[in-house]
Motif scaffolding. Structure first.
Motif, short mmCIF file in Angstrom:
data_model
loop_
_atom_site.label_atom_id
_atom_site.label_comp_id
_atom_site.label_asym_id
_atom_site.label_seq_id
_atom_site.Cartn_x
_atom_site.Cartn_y
_atom_site.Cartn_z
N LEU A 27 0.81 -1.22 0.00
CA LEU A 27 0.00 0.00 0.00
C LEU A 27 0.84 1.27 0.00
O LEU A 27 0.36 2.33 -0.42
CB LEU A 27 -0.95 0.02 1.20
CG LEU A 27 -2.06 -1.03 1.18
CD1 LEU A 27 -2.94 -0.87 2.41
CD2 LEU A 27 -2.88 -0.95 -0.09
N TYR A 109 2.50 -7.86 1.29
CA TYR A 109 1.28 -7.70 2.07
C TYR A 109 1.16 -8.85 3.05
O TYR A 109 1.86 -9.85 2.95
CB TYR A 109 0.03 -7.60 1.17
CG TYR A 109 -0.16 -8.80 0.27
CD1 TYR A 109 -0.90 -9.90 0.69
CD2 TYR A 109 0.41 -8.83 -1.01
CE1 TYR A 109 -1.06 -11.01 -0.13
CE2 TYR A 109 0.24 -9.93 -1.83
CZ TYR A 109 -0.50 -11.01 -1.39
OH TYR A 109 -0.66 -12.10 -2.20
N GLU A 111 -0.45 -12.01 4.65
CA GLU A 111 -1.32 -13.14 4.34
C GLU A 111 -0.99 -14.24 5.33
O GLU A 111 0.17 -14.57 5.53
CB GLU A 111 -1.08 -13.64 2.91
CG GLU A 111 -1.97 -14.81 2.54
CD GLU A 111 -1.75 -15.28 1.11
OE1 GLU A 111 -2.73 -15.59 0.45
OE2 GLU A 111 -0.57 -15.32 0.67
N ARG A 123 -4.33 -8.75 4.49
CA ARG A 123 -4.40 -7.32 4.85
C ARG A 123 -3.34 -6.56 4.05
O ARG A 123 -2.28 -7.09 3.74
CB ARG A 123 -4.15 -7.11 6.32
CG ARG A 123 -5.22 -7.73 7.21
CD ARG A 123 -4.87 -7.48 8.67
NE ARG A 123 -5.71 -8.24 9.56
CZ ARG A 123 -6.85 -7.80 10.09
NH1 ARG A 123 -7.29 -6.60 9.82
NH2 ARG A 123 -7.56 -8.57 10.89
N TRP A 124 -3.64 -5.31 3.79
CA TRP A 124 -2.72 -4.37 3.15
C TRP A 124 -2.32 -4.75 1.73
O TRP A 124 -1.25 -4.40 1.25
CB TRP A 124 -1.47 -4.14 4.01
CG TRP A 124 -1.79 -3.82 5.43
CD1 TRP A 124 -2.74 -2.94 5.90
CD2 TRP A 124 -1.19 -4.38 6.58
NE1 TRP A 124 -2.75 -2.93 7.25
CE2 TRP A 124 -1.80 -3.81 7.72
CE3 TRP A 124 -0.18 -5.31 6.78
CZ2 TRP A 124 -1.44 -4.13 9.00
CZ3 TRP A 124 0.18 -5.64 8.07
CH2 TRP A 124 -0.46 -5.06 9.16
N LYS A 125 -3.21 -5.48 1.04
CA LYS A 125 -2.99 -5.82 -0.36
C LYS A 125 -3.83 -4.87 -1.21
O LYS A 125 -5.04 -4.76 -0.98
CB LYS A 125 -3.39 -7.27 -0.62
CG LYS A 125 -3.15 -7.71 -2.05
CD LYS A 125 -3.54 -9.17 -2.25
CE LYS A 125 -3.25 -9.60 -3.66
NZ LYS A 125 -3.64 -11.01 -3.87
N PRO A 126 -3.21 -4.22 -2.17
CA PRO A 126 -4.00 -3.33 -3.02
C PRO A 126 -5.10 -4.10 -3.74
O PRO A 126 -4.91 -5.25 -4.11
CB PRO A 126 -2.99 -2.78 -4.02
CG PRO A 126 -1.66 -2.99 -3.38
CD PRO A 126 -1.81 -4.21 -2.52
N SER A 127 -6.25 -3.45 -3.92
CA SER A 127 -7.36 -4.15 -4.61
C SER A 127 -7.20 -4.12 -6.11
O SER A 127 -6.44 -3.49 -6.68
CB SER A 127 -8.70 -3.57 -4.22
OG SER A 127 -8.66 -2.23 -3.87
#
Length: 127
Positions: A27, A109, A111, A123-127
């Motif tokens: 992110l 990120y 996982e 969490r904190w993975k760009p969509s």
């Protein structure tokens, strides 16, 4: 190169008594590292889980017990442990003060796969 101001990153309560702040992830520009801090009240921590990448846990203050690969290890401030990828692990604050720990994952990120159950958390993975 990314210049990151940590105070802008919000605190999240992941579990009761466990507060997390992302420091570095995809992110904010990371390509291969995820770094975050957790503050755990006495008796709290992270339940058993695994990652598909290596993780380092560094105790910044406090005292924690880490369970990994059938081993129990007690870590104090300024001590760390390397958790190999795929190894089931978890930790708990066994001290009377708040535990402050930094975690570093060899991925951009967060996982994790819970154990038992293999429920995936990202969490904190760009969509």
């Amino acid at each position: 190169m990314s210049h990151i101001l940590q105070q802008g990153n919000p605190m999240e309560e992941w579990r009761p008594g466990v507060f997390t702040r992302m420091c570095v992830s995809a992110l904010n520009g990371a390509k291969a590292l995820c770094i975050f801090e957790q503050w755990c009240r006495p008796g709290t921590g992270a339940p058993l889980h695994r990652h598909d990448v290596e993780e380092i846990l560094l105790v910044l203050s406090g005292k924690m017990e880490v369970q990994f690969g059938g081993t129990l290890l007690v870590l104090n401030a300024e001590e760390s442990v390397i958790i190999p990828s795929g190894v089931i692990h978890g930790f708990q604050n066994i001290g009377s003060e708040e535990l402050h720990v930094q975690a570093i994952l060899a991925a951009a990120y967060f996982e994790a796969w819970s154990c038992p159950g293999e429920v995936r958390t990202v969490r904190w993975k760009p969509s």
